[in-house]
Scaffold this active site. Structure first.
Site, PDB file in Angstrom:
ATOM      1  N   CYS B   2      37.728  46.981  36.522  1.00  0.00           N
ATOM      2  CA  CYS B   2      38.510  48.105  37.001  1.00  0.00           C
ATOM      3  C   CYS B   2      38.416  48.189  38.514  1.00  0.00           C
ATOM      4  O   CYS B   2      37.510  47.631  39.142  1.00  0.00           O
ATOM      5  CB  CYS B   2      37.982  49.414  36.422  1.00  0.00           C
ATOM      6  SG  CYS B   2      37.882  49.411  34.631  1.00  0.00           S
ATOM      7  N   GLY B  28      42.552  45.192  37.702  1.00  0.00           N
ATOM      8  CA  GLY B  28      42.930  45.739  36.392  1.00  0.00           C
ATOM      9  C   GLY B  28      44.417  45.970  36.311  1.00  0.00           C
ATOM     10  O   GLY B  28      44.964  46.734  37.103  1.00  0.00           O
ATOM     11  N   ASN B 104      34.023  52.234  37.339  1.00  0.00           N
ATOM     12  CA  ASN B 104      34.057  50.775  37.308  1.00  0.00           C
ATOM     13  C   ASN B 104      32.679  50.298  36.925  1.00  0.00           C
ATOM     14  O   ASN B 104      31.698  50.617  37.591  1.00  0.00           O
ATOM     15  CB  ASN B 104      34.462  50.223  38.681  1.00  0.00           C
ATOM     16  CG  ASN B 104      34.364  48.704  38.724  1.00  0.00           C
ATOM     17  OD1 ASN B 104      34.478  48.048  37.706  1.00  0.00           O
ATOM     18  ND2 ASN B 104      34.149  48.160  39.912  1.00  0.00           N
ATOM     19  N   GLY B 105      32.594  49.528  35.837  1.00  0.00           N
ATOM     20  CA  GLY B 105      31.305  49.033  35.374  1.00  0.00           C
ATOM     21  C   GLY B 105      31.200  49.145  33.875  1.00  0.00           C
ATOM     22  O   GLY B 105      32.199  49.402  33.190  1.00  0.00           O
ATOM     23  N   CYS B 238      26.790  41.725  41.759  1.00  0.00           N
ATOM     24  CA  CYS B 238      27.422  40.689  40.932  1.00  0.00           C
ATOM     25  C   CYS B 238      27.918  39.546  41.812  1.00  0.00           C
ATOM     26  O   CYS B 238      28.875  39.711  42.586  1.00  0.00           O
ATOM     27  CB  CYS B 238      28.592  41.283  40.160  1.00  0.00           C
ATOM     28  SG  CYS B 238      29.604  40.038  39.343  1.00  0.00           S
ATOM     29  N   TYR B 244      34.870  34.967  42.418  1.00  0.00           N
ATOM     30  CA  TYR B 244      36.223  35.029  41.884  1.00  0.00           C
ATOM     31  C   TYR B 244      36.906  36.392  41.970  1.00  0.00           C
ATOM     32  O   TYR B 244      38.091  36.480  42.231  1.00  0.00           O
ATOM     33  CB  TYR B 244      36.222  34.600  40.407  1.00  0.00           C
ATOM     34  CG  TYR B 244      37.496  34.979  39.690  1.00  0.00           C
ATOM     35  CD1 TYR B 244      38.661  34.233  39.875  1.00  0.00           C
ATOM     36  CD2 TYR B 244      37.548  36.093  38.859  1.00  0.00           C
ATOM     37  CE1 TYR B 244      39.844  34.584  39.233  1.00  0.00           C
ATOM     38  CE2 TYR B 244      38.736  36.455  38.217  1.00  0.00           C
ATOM     39  CZ  TYR B 244      39.880  35.702  38.408  1.00  0.00           C
ATOM     40  OH  TYR B 244      41.042  36.050  37.791  1.00  0.00           O
ATOM     41  N   SER B 286      43.008  31.947  43.855  1.00  0.00           N
ATOM     42  CA  SER B 286      41.614  32.398  43.940  1.00  0.00           C
ATOM     43  C   SER B 286      40.662  31.367  44.545  1.00  0.00           C
ATOM     44  O   SER B 286      39.623  31.736  45.071  1.00  0.00           O
ATOM     45  CB  SER B 286      41.120  32.856  42.567  1.00  0.00           C
ATOM     46  OG  SER B 286      41.398  31.897  41.579  1.00  0.00           O
ATOM     47  N   ASP B 348      38.227  24.534  41.857  1.00  0.00           N
ATOM     48  CA  ASP B 348      38.487  25.863  41.284  1.00  0.00           C
ATOM     49  C   ASP B 348      37.206  26.674  41.388  1.00  0.00           C
ATOM     50  O   ASP B 348      36.110  26.142  41.551  1.00  0.00           O
ATOM     51  CB  ASP B 348      38.985  25.772  39.842  1.00  0.00           C
ATOM     52  CG  ASP B 348      39.832  27.011  39.466  1.00  0.00           C
ATOM     53  OD1 ASP B 348      39.853  27.989  40.250  1.00  0.00           O
ATOM     54  OD2 ASP B 348      40.465  26.992  38.408  1.00  0.00           O
ATOM     55  N   ASP B 349      37.356  27.999  41.309  1.00  0.00           N
ATOM     56  CA  ASP B 349      36.189  28.856  41.499  1.00  0.00           C
ATOM     57  C   ASP B 349      35.278  28.866  40.288  1.00  0.00           C
ATOM     58  O   ASP B 349      34.068  29.039  40.421  1.00  0.00           O
ATOM     59  CB  ASP B 349      36.646  30.285  41.841  1.00  0.00           C
ATOM     60  CG  ASP B 349      37.772  30.749  40.955  1.00  0.00           C
ATOM     61  OD1 ASP B 349      37.528  31.006  39.767  1.00  0.00           O
ATOM     62  OD2 ASP B 349      38.911  30.831  41.453  1.00  0.00           O
ATOM     63  N   CYS B 385      28.947  38.636  30.169  1.00  0.00           N
ATOM     64  CA  CYS B 385      28.546  39.648  31.146  1.00  0.00           C
ATOM     65  C   CYS B 385      28.458  41.003  30.446  1.00  0.00           C
ATOM     66  O   CYS B 385      29.389  41.371  29.723  1.00  0.00           O
ATOM     67  CB  CYS B 385      29.576  39.716  32.276  1.00  0.00           C
ATOM     68  SG  CYS B 385      29.243  41.088  33.421  1.00  0.00           S
ATOM     69  N   CYS B 436      22.955  39.563  40.922  1.00  0.00           N
ATOM     70  CA  CYS B 436      22.978  39.258  39.498  1.00  0.00           C
ATOM     71  C   CYS B 436      23.623  37.897  39.321  1.00  0.00           C
ATOM     72  O   CYS B 436      24.635  37.595  39.956  1.00  0.00           O
ATOM     73  CB  CYS B 436      23.765  40.306  38.723  1.00  0.00           C
ATOM     74  SG  CYS B 436      23.901  39.918  36.957  1.00  0.00           S
ATOM     75  N   CYS B 439      25.146  35.659  33.912  1.00  0.00           N
ATOM     76  CA  CYS B 439      26.070  34.859  33.104  1.00  0.00           C
ATOM     77  C   CYS B 439      25.960  33.374  33.451  1.00  0.00           C
ATOM     78  O   CYS B 439      26.410  32.526  32.688  1.00  0.00           O
ATOM     79  CB  CYS B 439      27.501  35.359  33.277  1.00  0.00           C
ATOM     80  SG  CYS B 439      28.052  35.372  34.978  1.00  0.00           S
TER      81      CYS B 439
HETATM   82  N1  LIG Z   1      46.743  36.447  47.951  1.00  0.00           N
HETATM   83  C1  LIG Z   1      45.598  35.955  47.524  1.00  0.00           C
HETATM   84  N2  LIG Z   1      45.052  34.891  48.107  1.00  0.00           N
HETATM   85  C2  LIG Z   1      43.915  34.390  47.656  1.00  0.00           C
HETATM   86  N3  LIG Z   1      43.248  34.876  46.612  1.00  0.00           N
HETATM   87  C3  LIG Z   1      43.759  35.930  45.999  1.00  0.00           C
HETATM   88  C4  LIG Z   1      44.949  36.526  46.417  1.00  0.00           C
HETATM   89  N4  LIG Z   1      45.226  37.566  45.598  1.00  0.00           N
HETATM   90  C5  LIG Z   1      44.249  37.601  44.691  1.00  0.00           C
HETATM   91  N5  LIG Z   1      43.351  36.624  44.938  1.00  0.00           N
HETATM   92  C6  LIG Z   1      42.166  36.286  44.197  1.00  0.00           C
HETATM   93  O1  LIG Z   1      42.576  35.793  42.941  1.00  0.00           O
HETATM   94  C7  LIG Z   1      41.946  36.532  41.918  1.00  0.00           C
HETATM   95  C8  LIG Z   1      42.867  36.636  40.774  1.00  0.00           C
HETATM   96  O2  LIG Z   1      44.045  37.252  41.225  1.00  0.00           O
HETATM   97  P1  LIG Z   1      45.282  37.488  40.286  1.00  0.00           P
HETATM   98  O3  LIG Z   1      46.338  38.105  41.132  1.00  0.00           O
HETATM   99  O4  LIG Z   1      44.894  38.215  39.077  1.00  0.00           O
HETATM  100  O5  LIG Z   1      45.706  36.023  39.974  1.00  0.00           O
HETATM  101  P2  LIG Z   1      45.422  35.055  38.796  1.00  0.00           P
HETATM  102  O6  LIG Z   1      46.672  35.135  38.026  1.00  0.00           O
HETATM  103  O7  LIG Z   1      45.225  33.776  39.514  1.00  0.00           O
HETATM  104  O8  LIG Z   1      44.196  35.513  38.066  1.00  0.00           O
HETATM  105  C9  LIG Z   1      41.602  37.842  42.531  1.00  0.00           C
HETATM  106  O9  LIG Z   1      40.550  38.440  41.909  1.00  0.00           O
HETATM  107  C10 LIG Z   1      41.259  37.423  43.948  1.00  0.00           C
HETATM  108  O10 LIG Z   1      39.958  36.950  44.070  1.00  0.00           O
HETATM  109  S1  SF4 Z   2      26.517  38.686  34.401  1.00  0.00           S
HETATM  110 FE1  SF4 Z   2      27.763  37.464  35.795  1.00  0.00          FE
HETATM  111  S2  SF4 Z   2      29.711  38.532  35.975  1.00  0.00           S
HETATM  112 FE2  SF4 Z   2      28.248  39.961  35.061  1.00  0.00          FE
HETATM  113  S3  SF4 Z   2      27.408  41.117  36.781  1.00  0.00           S
HETATM  114 FE3  SF4 Z   2      26.033  39.387  36.464  1.00  0.00          FE
HETATM  115  S4  SF4 Z   2      26.821  37.763  37.812  1.00  0.00           S
HETATM  116 FE4  SF4 Z   2      28.412  39.313  37.611  1.00  0.00          FE
HETATM  117 MG   LIG Z   3      42.267  31.250  39.747  1.00  0.00          MG
END
Ligand SMILES: Nc1ncnc2c1ncn2[C@@H]1O[C@H](COP(=O)(O)OP(=O)(O)O)[C@@H](O)[C@H]1O
Ligand code: SF4
Ligand SMILES: [Mg+2]
Ligand SMILES: Nc1ncnc2c1ncn2[C@@H]1O[C@H](COP(=O)(O)OP(=O)(O)O)[C@@H](O)[C@H]1O
Ligand SMILES: Nc1ncnc2c1ncn2[C@@H]1O[C@H](COP(=O)(O)OP(=O)(O)O)[C@@H](O)[C@H]1O
Ligand SMILES: Nc1ncnc2c1ncn2[C@@H]1O[C@H](COP(=O)(O)OP(=O)(O)O)[C@@H](O)[C@H]1O
Ligand code: SF4
Ligand code: SF4
Ligand code: SF4
Ligand SMILES: [Mg+2]
Ligand SMILES: [Mg+2]
Ligand SMILES: [Mg+2]
Lengths: 461, 461, 461, 461
Positions: B2, B28, B104-105, B238, B244, B286, B348-349, B385, B436, B439
C-alpha cells in the site's frame, strides 16, 4: 496521427487485430475501432472513444469473432473533431457491396475531392477526408477490388496508408511519396499489415517486407497480388517518424527506429558537444535512445535523472492551482541525487511549443542541477505538417518565432543545441535522400492544402 | 502493498492528497481512498476500486474539498479479499469522536488482536488487520490523540506505517522495526506525510525528514509533537523496497532508491561478471538503474533491448490462445537490431516465480541473441514476506525449490547470477545493518503469524 | 417505431428537444439522438443507445446548447440492427451544406431507392432506409430547402414523418397517406413539431394543428411556409396508434387518444358483452382507458386488479428459472382481494403473440378468479405492418394461425371477444374512413416491400 | 424508508432475494444490497447505490449464487447520509461468527444506544442506527441465535423489522409496536420473509402469515421456531403504509392495501362530498384505488385525467428554466379532452409540502378544468415521523403551518377536503385501534428521539 492494422486468413481476425492495435496505441489514443467480417461474411464495425483496451471488443465479441478478415484503427485528432463519427474504420455499403477502410495520413486535396464528390451528389457523414476515398471506391467501375482502389486513388493527393476491405478481399495501399510507414507480415499463413513492425511482434507475426510507396496489395483466397498503379514519385518518408513518432522497437521504412535514434543522438553529440558536462539524461521515454547515443559518442555518463510516471494518461488529475510547473510534475519527477550540483546535458527528441521543456528545466534546476545544457535530436520545427502529424500552427511553434538564443532564454537553459537538418537526415537509415523534412526545412513536397487549418474537413488522421 | 499519504494545514487537503496518491500508485492499484475533514470539521471518506485517477474525487468533490486535513491510501491485495469493504482509509466514529486510519504494512499478531477484541465484543466489518488498530484506539482512554495511538499500539506486532485522523489531529506512526518507509515534508507550512518522497515532490512539498522507527508524530493547530512511546527494537527496514518496490526517484530510509539500485547493479557486476558479453540491458523499468550500474562497472555498453508498452495495466487484453509466451509480449517487446547475434547480459531486480523471466528470455532469443546471461540484482527469494509485501507461498517461489543450475535451465539462460545476501545488504544506503532480509535469508525478525496464509483475516497491506 | 421532435426559434433548442423526446420515450427506447445548430450555426449530433434520460446531452451540452434549431429522435428497432450507426438523426454534409434528418415510419420501396442510389455511386453507412432520403435531398438541385425536400420525396413510397434541418431551415414533411402522426405547436413564438401532442405539453407549447398528409412545412427566419408538393392520396392513418401506440394524453390525427380508447372500450362492451361478470379490469397501463369504457358501457364495476411495476424496463432482472410464468410476474402482479372468487372481464388493447396474455390469465386465475372473460379492444392482428410498427411475422401472430376458440384455449380464458374491424374503425375520431387497418384486415394500401423481412436494409422505423 | 427480504432453504437464495427486492423498490431507491452465504457457508455482501436492477448481482454473481441463505435491502434516505457506507445489509464478523443484518424502521433511542456502546469501546463505521443492533448482538452471550437477537433487542426502542443472518440461521424480528409490516411465506419449502406480500408474489411464494409485533422467528436446518421475548405493548401499525407507502397489490398488517385505499376513498366521499362535480380522477398511481372508491361512493364517473410518465425516475432531465410548473410536467400530463370545461374532483392520498399539488392543480386548470375540488384520502400531516418514514420537518409541512382555507388558496383549488382522523382509522383493515397516526394527530407513542433531526446518526431505514 493514427495506427492501422489488418489481417486476412486468421481464424480469429478481430482478436488478432485488437492485440495489434494495442501495440499501436501510441499512434492514437482518442478512439479505436475494428471492422471485421463475421463467419457468414457480413461486415460489422465497433468503435469507441478512448483506448483499445477499454473494452473495444467485449460487447460485440460474439458478432465479430470467428471471422477471418479484420482491419483496425487507432486515432488521435484535434479537439474540434473529437467525436465517434470520426472514428474509423469507415464501414459503408455500396453498389459493389461493403467497403471498410482505415486510413493513416492526411490528404492535401481533400477540399477539392470533397467538393467534386458533393457536386456529384455525395453526402458526408464525418469530417474525415478518408470518407472521400470510400466514395471514390464506391463509384469506381473497375472489376477487381484492387483496380477499384487504384482507380479511386488517381487524383488523390497527400499522405495515405490504407487498409481496405472490399467483399472478402483485403487491400493495402500506400501513397507514391510513402510519407507513412506500412509493413507486411506473416502469421502462420495469414497476411498481416501494420503501421509499425511492433504490431507484428505482439501478434507473433513474422516481418515480410514494407508495402512500397505507390504500391497496392490485394489479398484474397487466391493469394497476394501486388501492383504499382499510381504515378511514381520520389519518396518522402516522414523523418519525424524516426525522430519521435514510431516506437523504438519498430522497424519502419526499412530501418530500425532505435538505431535511427541512437545515430541521431551520436550525431547530435558531434554537432553540439557539451564539454565539461558531468552527465547526460533523457526525457523519458521517447528520447532514451538518442540520449544514450549522445552519451556514448560524447563519452559522458548516461544517467536516469527523470522518472516518467507509469500511470500517465490514465488520469485526468489536475494539479493544485497556482503553481506554474505542477503540470509537468504529474508526468515526470527528477532524481535529486543524480542531479545535485552537476552540470547536465538534457536530451529530448524535439521541442514543439516549449512549455513542457521549460517546466522540465525548472524541475531539473530545482533538483539541484548546476548547469543545464539542452540538446535536441532533431532540427528546429518551424512549420506545420500537412501529411498526418498534428503539429500546431506556426504561431505556436517556438522555433518558428524565436531565435536560438531567445529559445534558450525562454526555456531557461544555459546552452541549447539542435541537430542540423543535414545531420538529422544523414543519421536515419536509408537517408539522407527520400525523406520529408518539410516541418523542419519549409521544403514542402506539395502545395499547402486549400484549407490548411483543417477546420472544415478535419483530417484522415 | 500500500501507499499512504496525509496532509494537515493545506486549504485543499483532499486535492493535495489525491495528487500525492497518484505518485504512490505503484504501491497499490487495486483500490484507492481518501478520508478528509470538510470545512465544518466533519469527516467523510471516498473509496473506489481501481486507480486513483479514475474519478476518485470527482463525485464527492464538493463534500471533501476545502478542508485542511486529509489522508489517503492506495491498496494492492490478494484476490480473495478484493472488495470495497477492504479499501482504506477506515473511517469510524467512537466515544472520542471520529477516527480515520490508513495503514501500510502487515501485523503479525492480527489473529490474536482480533480474537481479543472479539472476545471483548467488537465487531469487524472488513478482513483487514488495520481495523483492529482502529478498535484499540477507540478503546483507549488516554487523553491526547497521540497518547491514544501510543496506548493502542502496545502489543501490536509486525509492520505498520499509519496515518490517523483523530478529531482535528493528524497522527503518524511507524513500528519500532521500521519495516516500511514514511517521510515527512513541508508544503508552505502544511505538514505532509507520505510512504515515499516522490509523493512530496509531486505536490511540491519539501522533504523534511523520515518518521523514525517507533516514532509517533502528532500534528494539530499547536504544531508538531514527536514521541517514542514504543519499545525500542533494532530496525528492520525492508531491503526489498530498495531492490524493487519503491520508485527510483524516491528517497526512503534516508537514502536514494536510484543510488541504491545503481550500487546493487555495480556490486552485481563485481560478483557475477559476464566476460565476453557484448551488451547489458534491463527489464524495464524497475531494473533500469541496476542495469546501468552493472554496465558501468563491467565496462560493457548499456542498451535498450526491451521496450515496455506504455499502456500496460490499462488493459485487460488477452493475447490469442495457444501461444505460451504471448502474455509477455503484451507487456514487452524486444529490439531485434540491438540483440541479433550478440551475447547479452539481461539484468532484472528479482525473480519470483520465474514465468515472466522465462518468457522474456525466449523473446530475447527469438530476437536473435546468441547467448543470454541473466543477472539478478538481489539474492534469491526463498521465503514469503510477513511484513506487507505480497510474495507468494514458498511452493511458488522458484528459488525456494530449485538449485541455481535448475533455475538457469528452467528459465532458459546460458548463465545465471544472483547477487549475494551480503553484497545486497552492503550496497543499500545505511546498510548492511538494520535491514530486513527475511525472504532472502530465512532470518525472520518475528515468529511467523498464527495464520500465515492470510486467508482468514487478510492483511493490512 | 420512433418518436420525432423539432424546434426552431427557441434560445435553447437542444434542451427543449431533450425534454420533448423524454415524453416520446414510449415510441422508442433503443436509442436517442439530437442534432442541433450551435450558436455559430454549425451542426452537431449526439446519439446514444438507451433512454433519453441516460445522459444524452450531458457531455456535449456545451456544444449543443444555446442554438436556436434542433431536432431529435427516439428509436425502437429489431434486434439485428441495434447499433449506434442506426441511431438518428442522420447528420450529413453535402453540396448544399448540412442536412440533418429524423424519420418516423418505414419506406416500402427502400430496396429500390437504395439500389438506384447505389447505382449512381452512393454509399450507405447505416441500414436505415432514412439514409436514402438524405441522399436524395443532397442530390436535389432545387433552390429552397422545402423544394429540395419535395423533389427528394417524389418516388419515395411508404410511411414517413420527417423533420429535416437544411442550413438554418427546419422542414417537416408527412407522407400523402399520413400513416404516422405529426403535430405542430407554438412555444412563445418558436415553432415546434412532434409525433404526439404530449411532447408539446411537456415543453409548455400550445398545439396549433396537425401537419397534413402530403404537406411539407418550412420554417426559417422569414416564418412558416406550407406546400402540398406530393401526389394527393386517400389518407391511411394508422388505427393502431389510437389502439395502442400513442399516449392517451396525446392528440393525434385530430382526435384524443384517450377518447378513442374509451370509445373502443364502449363499443367492445356492446359487441362482446360479458353478462354475469362481477368486474372489469385493464392490463395496465395501455388498456386503462378501454377498460374504463367497457365498464361504463357494460355497467360493470371497474377495478384495479393488476399492478404494473413502476421500475419495469429499468431492469434486466431475470426471474429464477424453471417457472413458466415468472416472466410476467416481473412486470405485473395481481390483487387477490379484488379477484378472489369473482367472474372477471380482462380488457387488453391487443394480442400479438399471446404469451404475455397467457401468463396474465394464469396469474389472474392463481389469484382466485372464478371465470376469466378476455376482451380485446381491437380486431385480431393477422398480418405484419410494413409502415413502421415492429409487429412480428405472420408465423408468430397468434390470430393469424388459430381460430377464436383455439386462441381462447391457448391463453386459457373462459370466453374471448375481439372488437370487430368495423366497430374499431367506427370508434376512432374521424373514422371509419381514412385509416390503415392492414394488419387487421389484410387490406394493405401498398404492395408489400420487395424485402419485407427488413433483414437487408432495416427500417427507418 | 426501506424494504427487506430474506430467504432460507432455496438453492439460489441470492437470485430469489434480488427478484424480491425488485418488487420492494418503491420502498427505497437510493441503494440496494444483498448478503448471502456462499456454498461453503462463507458470508459475502454486495451493495450498490441506485436501483436493484442496475446490476446488483452481476459482478459478484459467482460469489453469491448457489448458497441457500440470503437477505436483502432497498434503502431510501435523506441526502446527507447518502453514501455506500450506509447501504445495507451490514455484514460483520464477531466472536460468534458472522452477523448480517437488514433493517426497516427507525430507532428512537439510537443516540442513547450508540453512546452506551461507544462508552464500552465500540466503533461505528456508518451513521445508521442499525449498526448499534449488530454490536448488541455481537456482545450477547446467549446461546442460540434467536436468544442473542432477543437479548440484543432489550432496551432497543422504536421501529424495526429485522432480517438477520447469524451463522446458518435466519432470524426475523419485529418490534413490539409493529410499526412496519413483515410477512412470512413459503417457496417450495424455503422460508421467505418480506416487507410486503407483493415480494412473495414475484418470487412465486405462498403467503403464510405476518410476523407478529414483538415476535422473533428463527429458521435453521431444524425448522422454524417462534418466540415473543420482548415486552408486550399495544400495537402501533403505521397507518401511512396503507395510505401511501405500501403497494396496492400487497397484503400488510393482515389486510389488503388496495381494499384499504378503496375504503379510504369511499369514506372520503362520505365525509367530503363534491356535489355538482362532473368527474373524479386520481393523481396516479398511488391514489388510483382511493379515487376509484371516491367515484364509486359519490356516484361520479371515474376518469383518467392525469397520465404519469412511465420513465419517471430513470431520468435526471431538468425542464427548461424560468417556468414554475415545468417540474410537474416532467412527471405528469393532463388530458385536455377529459378536463375541458368540467368541474372536477382530484383525489390524492396525502399532501406533504404542497408544491407538487400546486403544480398539478395549475396543470389541470390549464387543461381547461372549470372547477377543481381537491380531496385527500388521509388526514392533514402535521408532524414528522420518528418511526421510519422520511417526512420533512414541521416547518415544511404545509398542514402544520396553514389553515384549511389557506392551504386551498395556496394550492389554488376551489374547495379542499381532507379525510378525518377517525374516518381514516376506521377505514383501514383491522382499524381503528392498534395504528400509529402520530404524524396526523400529534399522538406520538414514544417520546421524541434525543436527536430528532437525524443529522448526527441518520436512520436505520
Ligand atoms: N518510471 C519508472 N522508472 C523506473 N522504475 C520505475 C518507474 N516507475 C516505477 N518504477 C519501478 O518499477 C516498479 C514497478 O512499477 P510498476 O509501474 O508497477 O511496473 P511493473 O508493471 O513493471 O511492475 C516500481 O515499484 C518502481 O520500483
Ligand atoms: S521479508 Fe523480504 S519483502 Fe518482507 S520486509 Fe523483509 S526483506 Fe522486505
Ligand atoms: Mg520489473
Ligand atoms: N517504452 C518506450 N520506450 C521508449 N520510447 C517509447 C516507449 N513507448 C513509446 N515510446 C516513444 O514515445 C513516443 C510517445 O509515446 P507516448 O506513450 O505517447 O508517451 P508520451 O507521453 O511521452 O508522449 C512514442 O511515439 C514512441 O516513439
Ligand atoms: N401513463 C400511462 N397511462 C396509460 N397509458 C400509457 C401510459 N404511458 C404509456 N401508455 C401507453 O402504453 C403504451 C406502452 O407504454 P410503455 O411505457 O412502453 O409500456 P408497456 O411496457 O406496457 O409496453 C404506450 O404506447 C401508451 O399507449
Ligand atoms: N403500479 C402501481 N399502481 C398503483 N400504485 C402504485 C403502483 N406502484 C406503486 N404504487 C404506489 O405508489 C407509491 C409510490 O410509488 P413510486 O413508484 O415511488 O411512485 P411515485 O413516483 O408516484 O412516488 C408506492 O408506495 C405505492 O403505494
Ligand atoms: S512535415 Fe514533418 S512531420 Fe510532416 S511528414 Fe514531413 S517531416 Fe513528417
Ligand atoms: S398495418 Fe396496422 S400497424 Fe401498420 S400502419 Fe396499418 S394499421 Fe397501423
Ligand atoms: S408517525 Fe405517521 S408515518 Fe410515522 S409511523 Fe406513525 S402514522 Fe406512520
Ligand atoms: Mg517525449
Ligand atoms: Mg399493454
Ligand atoms: Mg402519489
Amino acid at each position: 496521427m493514427c495506427g492501422i492494422f489488418g489481417v486476412r486468413g486468421h481464424p480469429d481476425a478481430a482478436a488478432v487485430t485488437q492485440l495489434g492495435l494495442y501495440s499501436l496505441q501510441h499512434r492514437g489514443q482518442e478512439s479505436a475501432g475494428i471492422a471485421a467480417l463475421d463467419v457468414a461474411g457480413q461486415p460489422h464495425a465497433v468503435k469507441r472513444m478512448g483506448l483499445v483496451s477499454e473494452g473495444l471488443l467485449e460487447d460485440e465479441a460474439e458478432l465479430l469473432r470467428g471471422g477471418a478478415l479484420a482491419i483496425g484503427h487507432t486515432r488521435y485528432s484535434t479537439a474540434g473533431s473529437s467525436t465517434l463519427e470520426n472514428a474509423q474504420p469507415v464501414l459503408a455499403r455500396s453498389r459493389g457491396g461493403h467497403i471498410a477502410l482505415a486510413h493513416n495520413g492526411n490528404l492535401t486535396n481533400a477540399t477539392e475531392l470533397r467538393f467534386e464528390l458533393e457536386e456529384a451528389g455525395a453526402i458526408f457523414q464525418s469530417t474525415m477526408d478518408s470518407e472521400a476515398i470510400v466514395h471514390r471506391i464506391a463509384r469506381s467501375n473497375a472489376r477487381t477490388p484492387e483496380a477499384r482502389v487504384a482507380e479511386a486513388l488517381q487524383g488523390v493527393e497527400g499522405a495515405y496508408c490504407l487498409l481496405i476491405v472490399i467483399g472478402e478481399t483485403l487491400v493495402a495501399a500506400r501513397d507514391p511519396r510513402g510519407w507513412r510507414p506500412l509493413v507486411m507480415g506473416d502469421l502462420n499463413g495469414a497476411v498481416v499489415f501494420a503501421s509499425e513492425s511492433c504490431a507484428l511482434d505482439i501478434v507473433g507475426a513474422r516481418y515480410v517486407r514494407d508495402v512500397e510507396p505507390g504500391e497496392v496489395v490485394a489479398v484474397d483466397a487466391e493469394g497476394v497480388r501486388s501492383a504499382f498503379p499510381l504515378p511514381r514519385l520520389e519518396s518522402r518518408k516522414c523523418v519525424f517518424e524516426h525522430v519521435y513518432f514510431a516506437r523504438p522497437d519498430s522497424r519502419i521504412f526499412g530501418g530500425s527506429v532505435d538505431r535511427a535514434r541512437r545515430a541521431l543522438g551520436r550525431q547530435l553529440a558531434r554537432e553540439c558537444p557539451a564539454p565539461g558536462a558531468d552527465l547526460v539524461f533523457s526525457v523519458p521515454d521517447s528520447s532514451n535512445s538518442a540520449a544514450l547515443g549522445y552519451a556514448e559518442e560524447a563519452g559522458i555518463s548516461y544517467e536516469l535523472a527523470l522518472i516518467r510516471n507509469h500511470y500517465v494518461g490514465r488520469t485526468f488529475i489536475q494539479p493544485s492551482q497556482g503553481d506554474r510547473d505542477s503540470k509537468v510534475r504529474v508526468k515526470y519527477n527528477a532524481v535529486r541525487e543524480v542531479l545535485e550540483g552537476r552540470s547536465v546535458v538534457m536530451v529530448d527528441d524535439s521541442i514543439v511549443r516549449g512549455t513542457t521543456t521549460r517546466g522540465l528545466v525548472a524541475m531539473v534546476r530545482a533538483a539541484g542541477a548546476r548547469e543545464v545544457h539542452m540538446r535536441v535530436s532533431s532540427a528546429p520545427i518551424t512549420g506545420p505538417c500537412y501529411y498526418g502529424i498534428d503539429t500546431p500552427n506556426r504561431e505556436e511553434l517556438i522555433a518558428a518565432n524565436l531565435s536560438l538564443e531567445e529559445i534558450a532564454r525562454e526555456i531557461g537553459v544555459d546552452t541549447l543545441g539542435y541537430l542540423s537538418l543535414d545531420g538529422m537526415l544523414a543519421s536515419v537509415p536509408t537517408g539522407p535522400e527520400g525523406f520529408c523534412h518539410a516541418c523542419f526545412s519549409g521544403d514542402y513536397p506539395t502545395p499547402p492544402p486549400t484549407d490548411p487549418d483543417k477546420l472544415r474537413f478535419g483530417c484522415g488522421c
